[in-house]
Motif scaffolding. Structure first.
Motif, PDB file in Angstrom:
ATOM      1  N   ALA A 169     -20.996   0.155  41.021  1.00 50.78           N
ATOM      2  CA  ALA A 169     -20.507  -1.189  39.672  1.00 50.78           C
ATOM      3  C   ALA A 169     -21.581  -0.664  38.538  1.00 50.78           C
ATOM      4  O   ALA A 169     -19.813  -1.057  37.912  1.00 50.78           O
ATOM      5  N   GLU A 170     -22.086  -0.121  38.467  1.00 54.75           N
ATOM      6  CA  GLU A 170     -23.164  -0.305  37.094  1.00 54.75           C
ATOM      7  C   GLU A 170     -22.583   1.722  36.809  1.00 54.75           C
ATOM      8  O   GLU A 170     -21.654   1.494  35.551  1.00 54.75           O
ATOM      9  N   ASP A 171     -22.655   2.612  38.019  1.00 54.50           N
ATOM     10  CA  ASP A 171     -22.041   4.036  37.325  1.00 54.50           C
ATOM     11  C   ASP A 171     -20.945   3.851  37.111  1.00 54.50           C
ATOM     12  O   ASP A 171     -19.949   4.374  36.391  1.00 54.50           O
ATOM     13  N   LEU A 172     -19.713   2.828  37.989  1.00 55.58           N
ATOM     14  CA  LEU A 172     -18.462   2.989  37.497  1.00 55.58           C
ATOM     15  C   LEU A 172     -18.202   2.406  35.927  1.00 55.58           C
ATOM     16  O   LEU A 172     -17.043   2.460  35.461  1.00 55.58           O
ATOM     17  N   PHE A 173     -18.662   0.870  35.694  1.00 55.69           N
ATOM     18  CA  PHE A 173     -18.706   0.963  34.225  1.00 55.69           C
ATOM     19  C   PHE A 173     -18.720   1.205  33.197  1.00 55.69           C
ATOM     20  O   PHE A 173     -18.130   1.892  32.314  1.00 55.69           O
ATOM     21  N   GLN A 174     -20.156   2.774  33.739  1.00 58.28           N
ATOM     22  CA  GLN A 174     -20.671   3.092  32.826  1.00 58.28           C
ATOM     23  C   GLN A 174     -19.592   5.134  32.062  1.00 58.28           C
ATOM     24  O   GLN A 174     -19.145   5.193  31.206  1.00 58.28           O
ATOM     25  N   GLU A 175     -19.040   4.844  33.360  1.00 61.40           N
ATOM     26  CA  GLU A 175     -17.713   6.530  33.310  1.00 61.40           C
ATOM     27  C   GLU A 175     -16.782   5.539  33.092  1.00 61.40           C
ATOM     28  O   GLU A 175     -15.329   5.760  32.401  1.00 61.40           O
ATOM     29  N   THR A 176     -16.041   3.894  33.060  1.00 64.34           N
ATOM     30  CA  THR A 176     -15.042   3.411  32.510  1.00 64.34           C
ATOM     31  C   THR A 176     -15.246   3.213  30.423  1.00 64.34           C
ATOM     32  O   THR A 176     -14.422   3.911  30.404  1.00 64.34           O
ATOM     33  N   VAL A 177     -16.515   3.280  30.578  1.00 64.07           N
ATOM     34  CA  VAL A 177     -16.767   2.533  28.758  1.00 64.07           C
ATOM     35  C   VAL A 177     -16.535   3.978  28.140  1.00 64.07           C
ATOM     36  O   VAL A 177     -16.084   4.642  27.604  1.00 64.07           O
ATOM     37  N   LEU A 178     -16.955   5.043  28.931  1.00 64.21           N
ATOM     38  CA  LEU A 178     -17.131   6.576  28.672  1.00 64.21           C
ATOM     39  C   LEU A 178     -15.349   6.939  28.354  1.00 64.21           C
ATOM     40  O   LEU A 178     -14.952   6.940  27.270  1.00 64.21           O
TER      41      LEU A 178
END
Length: 169
Positions: free
Chosen positions: A34-43
């Protein structure tokens, strides 16, 4: 006051970080995913915002998150139902109608004048009181109430029109 002004992308998404991560977890991602997905989403949102302004970065963030999960093969985890228990989850038709209605709400909010949208989102999503919003935006509490009631009326109309178009209202 322009109607379709872009909304600050990073601040908006950062303010809803917990919500976006919870959404990813509900769809089957563990805490680290979930953390990785959030960071990729922000990027991806920031990259997209450099090319063209985003009117509703939060809705776009959920769309990006859905696409990332689909690309990674994430599927919601379901528990098997006992044969005797009826399923309480909505069917595909209801899910599609809900998604269409959410998209209509998103478009209606994006089309609102900037100040009305700001008042509505602060009151509805952040739970701020009229006095606090009035103070922050340098308005009277009555003006804040008027903006909120007009935004609510516009969204009620979207809801009613959606159901009327399907013959349910």
């Amino acid at each position: 006051m322009a109607q379709n002004e872009p909304v600050p992308v990073f601040e908006t998404v950062r303010a809803h970080e917990t919500r976006l991560k919870a959404y990813a977890r509900r769809r089957g991602a563990d805490g680290h995913e979930a953390e990785d997905l959030f960071q990729e989403t922000v990027l991806r949102l920031l990259q997209r915002a450099r090319r063209a302004p985003l009117l509703n970065p939060l809705a776009y963030a959920f769309r990006v998150l859905d696409n990332l999960m689909r690309d990674r093969g994430q599927r919601p985890s379901f528990e098997a139902l006992d044969d005797g228990e009826p399923c309480e989850q909505p069917g595909p038709g209801a899910l599609l109608e809900g998604r269409e209605l959410a998209e209509a709400f998103s478009r209606a909010i994006a089309a609102m004048p900037r100040l009305r949208r700001e008042v509505y989102l602060r009151r509805r999503l952040e739970g701020q009181g009229y006095d606090r919003i009035a103070q922050d935006l340098r308005l009277t509490p009555e003006a804040v109430q008027k903006h909120y009631s007009r935004a609510s009326a516009a969204l009620r109309k979207v809801h009613q029109d959606g159901f009327s178009a399907r013959g349910e209202g």
